[in-house]
Design an enzyme around this catalytic site. Sequence first.
Site, PDB file in Angstrom:
ATOM      1  N   GLU A 129      -5.441 -14.749  -6.146  1.00  0.00           N
ATOM      2  CA  GLU A 129      -6.831 -15.149  -6.355  1.00  0.00           C
ATOM      3  C   GLU A 129      -6.893 -16.247  -7.435  1.00  0.00           C
ATOM      4  O   GLU A 129      -7.563 -17.258  -7.288  1.00  0.00           O
ATOM      5  CB  GLU A 129      -7.621 -13.913  -6.788  1.00  0.00           C
ATOM      6  CG  GLU A 129      -9.078 -13.984  -6.488  1.00  0.00           C
ATOM      7  CD  GLU A 129      -9.766 -12.681  -6.858  1.00  0.00           C
ATOM      8  OE1 GLU A 129      -9.083 -11.646  -7.027  1.00  0.00           O
ATOM      9  OE2 GLU A 129     -10.996 -12.710  -6.995  1.00  0.00           O
ATOM     10  N   ARG A 136       6.804  -0.265  -3.818  1.00  0.00           N
ATOM     11  CA  ARG A 136       6.698   0.891  -2.916  1.00  0.00           C
ATOM     12  C   ARG A 136       7.399   0.651  -1.583  1.00  0.00           C
ATOM     13  O   ARG A 136       7.773   1.598  -0.885  1.00  0.00           O
ATOM     14  CB  ARG A 136       5.231   1.290  -2.746  1.00  0.00           C
ATOM     15  CG  ARG A 136       4.682   1.895  -4.028  1.00  0.00           C
ATOM     16  CD  ARG A 136       3.202   2.201  -3.926  1.00  0.00           C
ATOM     17  NE  ARG A 136       2.392   1.026  -3.751  1.00  0.00           N
ATOM     18  CZ  ARG A 136       1.882   0.278  -4.748  1.00  0.00           C
ATOM     19  NH1 ARG A 136       2.106   0.634  -5.986  1.00  0.00           N
ATOM     20  NH2 ARG A 136       1.165  -0.784  -4.497  1.00  0.00           N
TER      21      ARG A 136
HETATM   22  P1  AMP Z   1      -1.453  -8.481  -0.225  1.00  0.00           P
HETATM   23  O1  AMP Z   1      -0.427  -9.524  -0.591  1.00  0.00           O
HETATM   24  O2  AMP Z   1      -2.843  -8.865  -0.574  1.00  0.00           O
HETATM   25  O3  AMP Z   1      -1.310  -8.051   1.229  1.00  0.00           O
HETATM   26  O4  AMP Z   1      -1.165  -7.211  -1.135  1.00  0.00           O
HETATM   27  C1  AMP Z   1      -0.164  -6.340  -0.781  1.00  0.00           C
HETATM   28  C2  AMP Z   1       0.523  -5.730  -1.971  1.00  0.00           C
HETATM   29  O5  AMP Z   1      -0.393  -5.263  -2.961  1.00  0.00           O
HETATM   30  C3  AMP Z   1       1.324  -4.519  -1.516  1.00  0.00           C
HETATM   31  O6  AMP Z   1       2.591  -4.523  -2.165  1.00  0.00           O
HETATM   32  C4  AMP Z   1       0.472  -3.334  -1.898  1.00  0.00           C
HETATM   33  O7  AMP Z   1       1.270  -2.290  -2.355  1.00  0.00           O
HETATM   34  C5  AMP Z   1      -0.465  -3.840  -2.987  1.00  0.00           C
HETATM   35  N1  AMP Z   1      -1.883  -3.480  -2.736  1.00  0.00           N
HETATM   36  C6  AMP Z   1      -2.889  -4.337  -2.451  1.00  0.00           C
HETATM   37  N2  AMP Z   1      -4.060  -3.692  -2.295  1.00  0.00           N
HETATM   38  C7  AMP Z   1      -3.798  -2.387  -2.474  1.00  0.00           C
HETATM   39  C8  AMP Z   1      -4.593  -1.181  -2.419  1.00  0.00           C
HETATM   40  N3  AMP Z   1      -5.902  -1.194  -2.147  1.00  0.00           N
HETATM   41  N4  AMP Z   1      -3.966   0.005  -2.627  1.00  0.00           N
HETATM   42  C9  AMP Z   1      -2.642   0.050  -2.883  1.00  0.00           C
HETATM   43  N5  AMP Z   1      -1.848  -1.043  -2.957  1.00  0.00           N
HETATM   44  C10 AMP Z   1      -2.408  -2.245  -2.757  1.00  0.00           C
END
Ligand code: AMP
Length: 183
Positions: A104, A67
């Site tokens: 995780e 995205r």
């Molecule tokens: P992180 O590495 O944990 O910050 O996860 C970020 C990535 O996971 C991004 O590319 C987001 O698009 C996706 N992502 C994580 N949690 C969500 C959520 N609750 N809703 C939509 N996309 C998420």
Amino acid sequence: MKELKKEEKDFLLSSIRDIPDFPKPGIVFKDITTLLNNKEAFSLLMEHLEERYKDYNLDFIAGIESRGFIFGAALATRLGIGFIPVRKKGKLPYTTVSEKYSLEYGYDEIEIHIDAFRKEEGAKVLLIDDLIATGGTAEAAVKLINKIHENVVEVCFIINLKFLNGEAKLKKLTNVYSVLEIE
Ligand code: AMP
């Protein structure tokens, strides 16, 4: 720099759909497709980002799969600069550089082409993604881009899930800007 008004932020937030228990139980997925197909919301967001970044003298925008590609590519054409896709391992056809990051359970890996920045060392790069949760993906992307001697001047998210405090680890590396925050 023009800030978004509270009503404008509320409007953008209301254009994003919550999908409970996707992709697994307990996660509330923030679905930005309902922002993208709403022309008033998408235009307001892109005008705001253009206004914010037009005087940063950026050389490139890098977007995180998938995205981040949508917002990053749209902003790059508005600013008249190049766009670089940061992809999951195994998707890019030419020679790549990569960075691993922990999940995780286990790890994941992201890549860019070795010549993604057209050999312009020290280029000013804005990194963009739709959402920051734990910040692990964006942290790996900043390290990846910095590893090949480019300069990530800021990381931009449309949505920050503040309660996960992902931006703390990123702030050690660079500036962080989020259009919308969810407490
Ligand atoms: P992180 O590495 O944990 O910050 O996860 C970020 C990535 O996971 C991004 O590319 C987001 O698009 C996706 N992502 C994580 N949690 C969500 C959520 N609750 N809703 C939509 N996309 C998420």
